[in-house]
Design an enzyme around this catalytic site. Structure first.
Site, mmCIF file in Angstrom:
data_model
loop_
_atom_site.group_PDB
_atom_site.id
_atom_site.type_symbol
_atom_site.label_atom_id
_atom_site.label_comp_id
_atom_site.label_asym_id
_atom_site.label_seq_id
_atom_site.Cartn_x
_atom_site.Cartn_y
_atom_site.Cartn_z
ATOM 1 N N ALA A 1 34.471 -50.738 -108.286
ATOM 2 C CA ALA A 1 34.161 -50.788 -106.844
ATOM 3 C C ALA A 1 32.662 -50.948 -106.654
ATOM 4 O O ALA A 1 31.865 -50.279 -107.316
ATOM 5 C CB ALA A 1 34.650 -49.515 -106.154
ATOM 6 N N LEU B 1 13.127 -54.635 -98.714
ATOM 7 C CA LEU B 1 12.829 -53.205 -98.549
ATOM 8 C C LEU B 1 12.138 -52.926 -97.218
ATOM 9 O O LEU B 1 12.437 -51.928 -96.557
ATOM 10 C CB LEU B 1 11.956 -52.704 -99.723
ATOM 11 C CG LEU B 1 11.676 -51.209 -99.715
ATOM 12 C CD1 LEU B 1 12.948 -50.381 -99.876
ATOM 13 C CD2 LEU B 1 10.690 -50.832 -100.822
ATOM 14 N N TYR C 1 20.763 -52.495 -104.286
ATOM 15 C CA TYR C 1 21.806 -52.921 -105.230
ATOM 16 C C TYR C 1 21.255 -52.943 -106.666
ATOM 17 O O TYR C 1 21.894 -52.438 -107.594
ATOM 18 C CB TYR C 1 22.284 -54.310 -104.816
ATOM 19 C CG TYR C 1 23.455 -54.854 -105.596
ATOM 20 C CD1 TYR C 1 24.747 -54.400 -105.360
ATOM 21 C CD2 TYR C 1 23.274 -55.845 -106.562
ATOM 22 C CE1 TYR C 1 25.822 -54.918 -106.073
ATOM 23 C CE2 TYR C 1 24.339 -56.371 -107.269
ATOM 24 C CZ TYR C 1 25.616 -55.903 -107.015
ATOM 25 O OH TYR C 1 26.680 -56.420 -107.723
ATOM 26 N N LYS D 1 22.654 -50.699 -109.784
ATOM 27 C CA LYS D 1 23.249 -51.288 -110.984
ATOM 28 C C LYS D 1 22.413 -50.981 -112.235
ATOM 29 O O LYS D 1 22.960 -50.855 -113.340
ATOM 30 C CB LYS D 1 23.423 -52.795 -110.792
ATOM 31 C CG LYS D 1 24.426 -53.152 -109.684
ATOM 32 C CD LYS D 1 25.812 -52.605 -110.000
ATOM 33 C CE LYS D 1 26.888 -53.125 -109.053
ATOM 34 N NZ LYS D 1 28.230 -52.616 -109.384
ATOM 35 N N THR E 1 33.658 -64.938 -106.220
ATOM 36 C CA THR E 1 34.492 -63.969 -105.481
ATOM 37 C C THR E 1 34.084 -63.993 -104.010
ATOM 38 O O THR E 1 33.146 -64.696 -103.625
ATOM 39 C CB THR E 1 34.276 -62.528 -105.980
ATOM 40 O OG1 THR E 1 32.941 -62.136 -105.658
ATOM 41 C CG2 THR E 1 34.535 -62.364 -107.455
#
Ligand code: NAI
Length: 421
Positions: free
Chosen positions: A262, A270, A326, A330, A362
């Site tokens: 997920a 920023l 993100y 990650k 995707t």
């Protein structure tokens, strides 16, 4: 969003025109199917650095070069001598696999020569073309590398190139090669669609009972997929503080494979990013991964011999403008994997690895503006985006019951993206 450029370059006029204009020439990749489970081409060619190589007859589907014995710069001459006569003949969508040894901390000549293999592998990956891939496997124990070599020597690894994979030691585990996950339960988060759905399908294909976890809003899709795969759906927001306990309650016999897939993006530079956009991404992509992993390991809900595969991203390795939240989340996943892997193995018999997808076709990447999307697709050695199944096959290899010697690895599924390469 179909890759029309790839289809166009697959036609004779398209090939002619794009070649004349000096544009990328992506090759249609050969992926696994039940009808065509093996690579195209002649038998695998096994070579050893330092031994003389005859020019290849025919088109080997793969070349495996044993460079484990290379201990100095002279030894590297043997790498050139072995591959130079044959590399041209490797079939389209074929493989070059270099076998290396761990770097010797007491011998800087050996370490230099073995590290040189990384630069060699990554450079050859960038120039070899025709859908062919090049990877380096650092071996400690050849027998323990069987699932890794089988994966790399198959069409399942179509979009994995330029990787360095370390394989340690592990006791042998024998399973049905066609259904290695038979009798095992695999939970995939964010599995209602996209990469997660492909992971669930691939693990079910290989015999697992899958648990399709996703947020309640996607319950219809999750249920439909679970029904089709003979699995179960679990409607749960993974950021719920008690998510780990609820998973453990739903699976009284524990689980064997836990795939943290997920993930969300909330892109903004920023300077323009409100705190809420920052924290929602950190919460889904990282905090919930840490929380549920801790809760499930503490509750002994991940069975001995279990596998945890988390989803990082090349944005976490290379960074990406507009993705500080993100990228941080990650990169955090990578830190989690590297730190936890040895302890989880020692204390729970569980391996922890990550996949780091590049540009995968995707809904997430379909939402990227056209020009940036087109650039993202082409900026890799294979000049095309990957498919969800490419991440799924890589996950299935890491989660394989006999992949116990692969631990703490972060494997990019990015066609050797130029970002952070
Ligand atoms: P997607 O957006 O198509 O699917 C993500 C799924 O996660 C959705 O079904 C969504 O409902 C679910 N989800 C989101 N928040 C959740 C929560 N709090 N609890 C439970 N489920 C939740 O995304 P895609 O493209 O399939 O990506 C899957 C993973 O791969 C993500 O972690 C993403 O960051 C990562 N990734 C994707 C790349 C790509 O090119 N598509 C590149 C690099 C990484």
């Amino acid at each position: 969003m179909p890759d029309r450029y790839l289809s166009f370059t697959g036609t004779a006029p398209g090939r002619f025109l794009t070649r004349r204009l000096g544009l990328p020439q992506p090759a249609a990749l050969r992926r696994w199917s039940p009808q065509r489970p093996a690579l195209d081409g002649d038998a695998v060619l096994h070579l050893t650095a330092g031994e003389s190589t005859a020019p290849a007859t025919g088109s080997p589907c793969a070349v495996v070069l044993d460079a484990t014995g290379v201990r100095d710069v002279d030894g590297l001459t043997g790498v050139h001598a072995a591959l130079h006569p044959v590399v041209r003949s490797v079939a389209a969508s074929g493989r070059v696999i270099v076998l290396g040894a761990p770097l010797d901390p007491d011998d800087h000549h050996q370490a230099a020569a073995q590290q040189a293999l990384e630069g060699f592998t990554r450079s050859l990956g960038k120039e070899i073309g025709r859908g062919r891939t090049v990877n380096l496997v650092r071996l400690t124990d050849r027998a323990a590398a069987e699932t890794t070599l089988r994966f790399l020597l198959s069409p399942r690894s179509a979009y994995v190139s330029g990787q360095v994979i370390e394989v340690g030691r592990a006791p042998a585990v024998s399973v049905d090669p066609d259904r290695p996950f038979a009798g095992r339960t695999a939970l995939v988060t964010g599995a209602a669609r996209g990469i997660g759905a492909a992971v669930a399908e691939t693990l079910a294909r290989d015999g697992a009972r899958v648990v399709v976890l996703d947020v309640p809003q996607t319950e219809r899709d999750a249920r439909a997929l679970a029904e089709r795969l003979d699995g179960i759906a679990l409607a749960l927001d993974i950021t719920a503080p008690d998510a780990g306990a609820r998973i453990a309650d739903a699976l009284p016999d524990g689980l064997d494979v836990l795939v943290h897939n997920a993930g969300v993006t909330r892109d903004r530079r920023l300077v323009n990013m409100p705190a809420g956009r920052w924290s929602s991404v950190l919460d889904v992509n990282l905090a919930s991964v840490l929380r549920t992993t801790d809760a499930l390991l503490a509750a002994k809900a991940v069975n001995d011999g279990g596998r945890i595969v988390a989803t990082a991203s090349i944005a976490g390795l290379a960074g990406n403008a507009g993705q500080t939240n993100y990228g941080a989340s990650k990169a955090g996943v990578v830190g989690l994997v590297r730190s936890l892997a040895p302890r989880a193995l020692a204390e729970h018999g569980v391996t922890v690895n990550a996949v780091a997808p590049g540009f995968i076709e995707t809904a997430m990447t379909a939402a990227i503006p056209l020009l940036i999307r087109e650039a993202g697709r082409r900026m890799n050695s294979l000049a095309q985006g990957g498919l969800p199944v490419d991440v799924a096959e890589t996950t299935a290899w890491l989660a394989h019951p006999a992949s116990g010697a692969v631990n703490g690895q972060v494997v990019r599924v990015c066609g050797q993206s130029l970002l952070g390469a």
